[in-house]
Write a protein that holds these residues in place. Structure first.
Motif, PDB file in Angstrom:
ATOM      1  N   LEU A 250       0.824  -1.207   0.000  1.00  0.00           N
ATOM      2  CA  LEU A 250       0.000   0.000   0.000  1.00  0.00           C
ATOM      3  C   LEU A 250       0.860   1.259   0.000  1.00  0.00           C
ATOM      4  CD1 LEU A 250      -2.765  -1.119   2.499  1.00  0.00           C
ATOM      5  CD2 LEU A 250      -3.190  -0.299   0.181  1.00  0.00           C
ATOM      6  N   LEU A 251       1.893   1.264   0.833  1.00  0.00           N
ATOM      7  CA  LEU A 251       2.750   2.445   0.905  1.00  0.00           C
ATOM      8  C   LEU A 251       3.495   2.666  -0.408  1.00  0.00           C
ATOM      9  CD1 LEU A 251       3.699   4.647   2.932  1.00  0.00           C
ATOM     10  CD2 LEU A 251       5.701   3.218   3.335  1.00  0.00           C
ATOM     11  N   LEU A 252       4.015   1.577  -0.981  1.00  0.00           N
ATOM     12  CA  LEU A 252       4.751   1.706  -2.235  1.00  0.00           C
ATOM     13  C   LEU A 252       3.838   2.154  -3.376  1.00  0.00           C
ATOM     14  CD1 LEU A 252       7.335   1.322  -3.890  1.00  0.00           C
ATOM     15  CD2 LEU A 252       6.656  -1.068  -4.234  1.00  0.00           C
ATOM     16  N   VAL A 253       2.663   1.553  -3.493  1.00  0.00           N
ATOM     17  CA  VAL A 253       1.750   1.907  -4.585  1.00  0.00           C
ATOM     18  C   VAL A 253       1.274   3.351  -4.443  1.00  0.00           C
ATOM     19  CG1 VAL A 253      -0.489   1.398  -5.622  1.00  0.00           C
ATOM     20  CG2 VAL A 253       1.024  -0.474  -4.970  1.00  0.00           C
ATOM     21  N   ALA A 254       1.053   3.800  -3.207  1.00  0.00           N
ATOM     22  CA  ALA A 254       0.634   5.188  -2.999  1.00  0.00           C
ATOM     23  C   ALA A 254       1.710   6.153  -3.485  1.00  0.00           C
ATOM     24  CB  ALA A 254       0.332   5.426  -1.517  1.00  0.00           C
ATOM     25  N   ARG A 255       2.976   5.843  -3.166  1.00  0.00           N
ATOM     26  CA  ARG A 255       4.058   6.731  -3.610  1.00  0.00           C
ATOM     27  C   ARG A 255       4.248   6.630  -5.120  1.00  0.00           C
ATOM     28  NH1 ARG A 255       7.613   9.846  -0.451  1.00  0.00           N
ATOM     29  NH2 ARG A 255       8.458  11.354  -1.907  1.00  0.00           N
ATOM     30  N   TYR A 256       4.068   5.435  -5.662  1.00  0.00           N
ATOM     31  CA  TYR A 256       4.162   5.240  -7.113  1.00  0.00           C
ATOM     32  C   TYR A 256       3.094   6.057  -7.831  1.00  0.00           C
ATOM     33  CZ  TYR A 256       4.046   2.579 -11.549  1.00  0.00           C
ATOM     34  OH  TYR A 256       4.060   2.191 -12.875  1.00  0.00           O
ATOM     35  N   ARG A 257       1.893   6.094  -7.264  1.00  0.00           N
ATOM     36  CA  ARG A 257       0.814   6.888  -7.852  1.00  0.00           C
ATOM     37  C   ARG A 257       1.193   8.368  -7.878  1.00  0.00           C
ATOM     38  NH1 ARG A 257      -4.988   5.771  -7.537  1.00  0.00           N
ATOM     39  NH2 ARG A 257      -4.533   4.278  -5.882  1.00  0.00           N
ATOM     40  N   GLU A 258       1.795   8.843  -6.771  1.00  0.00           N
ATOM     41  CA  GLU A 258       2.246  10.245  -6.727  1.00  0.00           C
ATOM     42  C   GLU A 258       3.256  10.519  -7.829  1.00  0.00           C
ATOM     43  OE1 GLU A 258       3.556  12.077  -3.085  1.00  0.00           O
ATOM     44  OE2 GLU A 258       2.490  10.566  -1.893  1.00  0.00           O
ATOM     45  N   GLU A 259       4.240   9.608  -7.947  1.00  0.00           N
ATOM     46  CA  GLU A 259       5.323   9.844  -8.898  1.00  0.00           C
ATOM     47  C   GLU A 259       4.858   9.720 -10.344  1.00  0.00           C
ATOM     48  OE1 GLU A 259       8.005  11.081  -7.928  1.00  0.00           O
ATOM     49  OE2 GLU A 259       7.772  10.723  -5.779  1.00  0.00           O
ATOM     50  N   LEU A 260       3.817   8.930 -10.608  1.00  0.00           N
ATOM     51  CA  LEU A 260       3.290   8.833 -11.970  1.00  0.00           C
ATOM     52  C   LEU A 260       2.723  10.163 -12.440  1.00  0.00           C
ATOM     53  CD1 LEU A 260       1.515   5.337 -11.942  1.00  0.00           C
ATOM     54  CD2 LEU A 260       3.489   5.998 -13.329  1.00  0.00           C
TER      55      LEU A 260
ATOM     56  N   HIS B 157       8.779   3.668 -15.564  1.00  0.00           N
ATOM     57  CA  HIS B 157       9.963   3.059 -14.962  1.00  0.00           C
ATOM     58  C   HIS B 157      10.672   4.062 -14.059  1.00  0.00           C
ATOM     59  CE1 HIS B 157       9.163   0.799 -18.690  1.00  0.00           C
ATOM     60  NE2 HIS B 157       9.608  -0.258 -18.024  1.00  0.00           N
ATOM     61  N   GLU B 158      10.771   5.283 -14.549  1.00  0.00           N
ATOM     62  CA  GLU B 158      11.390   6.335 -13.749  1.00  0.00           C
ATOM     63  C   GLU B 158      10.539   6.656 -12.529  1.00  0.00           C
ATOM     64  OE1 GLU B 158      12.857  10.985 -14.295  1.00  0.00           O
ATOM     65  OE2 GLU B 158      12.541   9.694 -16.051  1.00  0.00           O
ATOM     66  N   ALA B 159       9.219   6.660 -12.691  1.00  0.00           N
ATOM     67  CA  ALA B 159       8.319   6.936 -11.568  1.00  0.00           C
ATOM     68  C   ALA B 159       8.482   5.879 -10.476  1.00  0.00           C
ATOM     69  CB  ALA B 159       6.872   6.969 -12.053  1.00  0.00           C
ATOM     70  N   MET B 160       8.586   4.617 -10.865  1.00  0.00           N
ATOM     71  CA  MET B 160       8.760   3.563  -9.862  1.00  0.00           C
ATOM     72  C   MET B 160      10.123   3.662  -9.190  1.00  0.00           C
ATOM     73  SD  MET B 160       7.619   1.087  -8.118  1.00  0.00           S
ATOM     74  CE  MET B 160       6.139   0.438  -8.886  1.00  0.00           C
TER      75      MET B 160
END
Length: 705
Positions: A253-263, A270-273
């Motif tokens: 959950l924490l990783l996907v939330a931050r990934y969503r922000e970076e997208l 790839h850079e966002a992840m």
């Protein structure tokens, strides 16, 4: 990708993501078949949970030479309130002949039928040798006794009790535990992820990653059991399932939330992840490390069951962490943004965290932070007062199950018509030269009704004594203490007292020792991890204190519900310790998630502004993570065993308190009140605060020293 290490970039590289998926497929191919064998190597006998130094363990080891170490007697009790009839005796006699042919029954030792003095009951004593099958042998033998019993006239009841009957009852309760917990946890996680992501697809990838992690962890643990002497029982195996799904989903959950922000900030996924891993990875790693260290602290326990749970849980968390930081990112970048459908985070789209629910809650707390944390603390202290009613001195067999069992009914019948300790004797082993002295000391012990004829072999004498009190009662434990005091006085006897009651007594004392030793060790370890992560002393002290307070409040709430709502009659001595370790290690997760983000934001805008930004950014995901973990631990309530239900309830309530009250209200209010001194003695403590004035919708900023 400039500025980011190879470690963060590897799982989400354009080519390396495929290598990561291939690696996990290979791991699962190897570990999957081994995971299926884990149930077969569990050790669920009570004596296996005790330390080697316990007196009852010593007796168990010595009794092996007498051929009784792996025997558990089934006590079949027949009762007719109006009085036993000749036909009843005939039925019991026929059962005796039938039962001697059941696999595992020691036919030459079957005794009975024995009439009760009140002529209202009969009993058969049927020893069952467990052998390599352990509990399963007892469960199968007891089931066969019930199935093959002769027809009885109306009014004659039959129950299979004694150690074998009770072990079979626990075996039935634990039957399918892995599947029950797995599918219950899977259902809870799926529902919460669907509600959190509002996507019909995205939820599947954290679940797949957690499933791969669980299978891999079980395979590793099986190898350690077979080749390194690790002890695994039904309890630790059940905890493993819940931990991997609960904690692993939290990390996802924490990783996907931050990934969503970076997208929203990076056009290339790839850079966002890679950015998401670089930013969220340290907090996730620190969180998992705290849990792993907390679990490994259990290694210093005296109880083998607790000692064994430490490595089992630590391995589960470590493998879950690895899967969520490698397999999950690889799967997400392989599939792309469409996984978030129907709300895809498009590049350049706005981030609503500054205007969301947690942003508004943070601004309300900021108006009077000191009043908020004082009132919140007082409420938690008030809830903690419920601990005064907590009962953890053990739980009698008749109260150990949620619902009724045949074995419990049989124990009650034995207590009404025979010596309550029938079939569960006190066992004493001493040097043969002192056999008569030891037997005399036993006969003179208050609470012992009779002593059986001794057996002698290889310089030792084996004695069995019948208890007057129920074997799981405080009176029986007091009798064991008196018996030990009496035989220990005999010079040269080297006498040791064991048996079922002694096992219960030694379990309580070992658990008391573990509580005193492990709790301080866990607190120190958690404090050190927080100090390294936040580079502060003030923040770790306060964070540990808040989590301990939430644990005490959860335990107080639990005591109130156990006594006045659920009607439980006691609790396992080890339950508070396990709840403490789970709540402190897992509860500190949410503080790490929050405070690592606050620490990051404070570098740019000061602590008070950073506290509000951190809460706004992490509030939703941490709440979802807390609901997942609370829900997965709540599935323990699906098991018909009181100790599991109590542990699941306390941990679930504690996680909710941590998530909804401690992290969101108490820690945020403390941070807003203390400000930059939260980071003392690091350099960040010298940075002037930029805080929000009391405008709830469009806050302006002022500098505050």
């Amino acid at each position: 990708m400039n500025g980011f290490g190879k470690v963060a970039a590897f799982p989400c590289g354009r080519r390396t993501k495929w290598l990561v998926v291939a690696f996990w497929i290979a791991v699962l191919v190897v570990a999957g078949p081994l995971a299926g064998k884990l149930t077969g190597v569990q050790k669920n006998d009570a004596v296996e949970w005790l330390p080697q130094s316990a007196e009852s363990t010593k007796v168990f080891k010595l009794s092996e030479q007498f051929g009784t170490a792996d025997e558990a007697p089934a006590v079949i009790v027949y009762a007719r309130p109006a009085g036993i009839r000749p036909a009843d005796i005939a039925a019991a006699t026929a059962d005796k002949a039938t039962f001697t042919k059941i696999d595992g029954v020691v036919d030459q030792k079957v005794v009975g039928p024995i009439p009760a003095e009140d002529n209202r009951a009969l009993e058969l004593l049927v020893p069952v040798r467990m052998g390599a099958g352990g509990w399963q042998t007892l469960t199968d033998a007891v089931a066969a006794m019930r199935d093959q019993a002769a027809p009885r006239e109306a009014g004659l009841s039959m129950h299979v009790a004694g150690p074998a009957g009770m072990a079979a009852a626990f075996g039935d309760a634990f039957k399918g535990i892995d599947g029950t917990l797995l599918f219950s946890a899977l259902g809870v996680v799926t529902i919460i992820l669907l509600l959190t992501y509002r996507s019909p697809i995205l939820w599947l990838f954290p679940v797949i990653s957690a499933g791969v992690a669980l299978g891999s962890a079980e395979g590793v643990i099986y190898l350690l059991v077979k080749h390194a002497g690790l002890t695994v029982n039904a309890q630790s195996a059940g905890v493993l399932t819940v931990l991997v799904f609960g904690a692993g989903t939290d990390y996802a959950l924490l990783l996907v939330a931050r990934y969503r922000e970076e997208l929203r900030r990076h056009e290339d996924r790839h850079e966002a992840m890679a950015f998401a891993l670089h930013r969220a990875g340290p907090a996730i790693f620190a969180s998992a490390s705290t849990v792993i260290i907390g679990m490994l602290a259990l290694i210093v326990a005296e109880m083998n069951s607790t000692k064994g749970m430490g490595p089992v849980a630590a391995i589960g968390i470590a493998v879950g962490l690895l899967a969520m930081l490698t397999l999950l990112p690889a799967l997400l970048v392989i599939c792309g943004r469409w996984l978030f459908w129907p709300v895809r985070p498009a590049f350049g789209s706005p981030d609503h965290t500054e205007t969301g629910l947690w942003a508004r809650i943070g601004r309300r707390i900021a108006r009077r932070p000191r009043a908020v944390w004082v009132v919140t603390s007082l409420v938690l202290v008030g809830l903690a007062l419920g601990i005064a009613g907590l009962q953890t001195n053990g739980i009698a067999n008749k109260d150990a199950f949620v619902g009724k069992t045949d074995a419990v009914a049989g124990e009650a019948a034995i207590g009404r018509h025979f010596d309550a300790g029938t079939g569960q004797p006190v066992v004493v082993i001493a040097k043969s030269a002192k056999a008569s002295d030891v037997a005399a000391a036993l006969r003179g012990t208050t609470g012992i009704t009779r002593v059986a004829a001794p057996m002698q072999k290889a310089g030792y004498v084996y004695l069995e004594a019948t208890l007057a009190a129920p074997p799981d009662s405080p009176a029986a434990e007091a009798t064991v203490d008196r018996a030990r005091a009496a035989v220990h006085k005999i010079a040269g006897a080297d006498a040791a007292v064991g048996g079922g009651t002694a096992v219960i007594l030694d379990t309580k004392r070992a658990s008391s020792h573990d509580n005193k030793v492990i709790i301080p060790v866990v607190l120190v370890m958690v404090f050190l991890v927080l100090t390294l992560l936040l580079r502060s002393i003030v923040a770790p002290v306060l964070l540990v204190a808040t989590v301990v307070l939430s644990f005490l409040a959860a335990l107080g709430i639990g005591a109130l519900f156990f006594n006045h709502v659920f009607g439980f009659k006691g609790g396992d001595p080890g339950t508070p310790l396990l709840c403490f370790v789970f709540l402190v290690a897992l509860g500190i997760d949410y503080n790490i998630f929050l405070m690592s983000r606050v620490h990051e934001e404070s570098k740019a805008s000061g602590t008070r502004r950073g506290a509000l930004t951190g809460l706004a950014a992490t509030g939703g995901v941490i709440t979802s993570a807390g609901l997942v973990l609370a829900g997965t631990f709540a599935v323990f309530a699906t098991l018909p065993i009181v100790s599991f239900a109590e542990m699941g309830f306390v941990v679930s309530v504690g996680v909710l308190i941590d998530t909804l009250v401690v992290r969101s209200v108490l820690v945020t209010a403390l941070t807003l009140d203390i400000g930059r001194w939260m980071w003392w003695p690091s350099r960040l403590a010298q940075k002037l605060d930029v805080e929000v004035e009391e405008d709830s919708e469009a806050p302006s900023m002022v500098v505050r020293a």
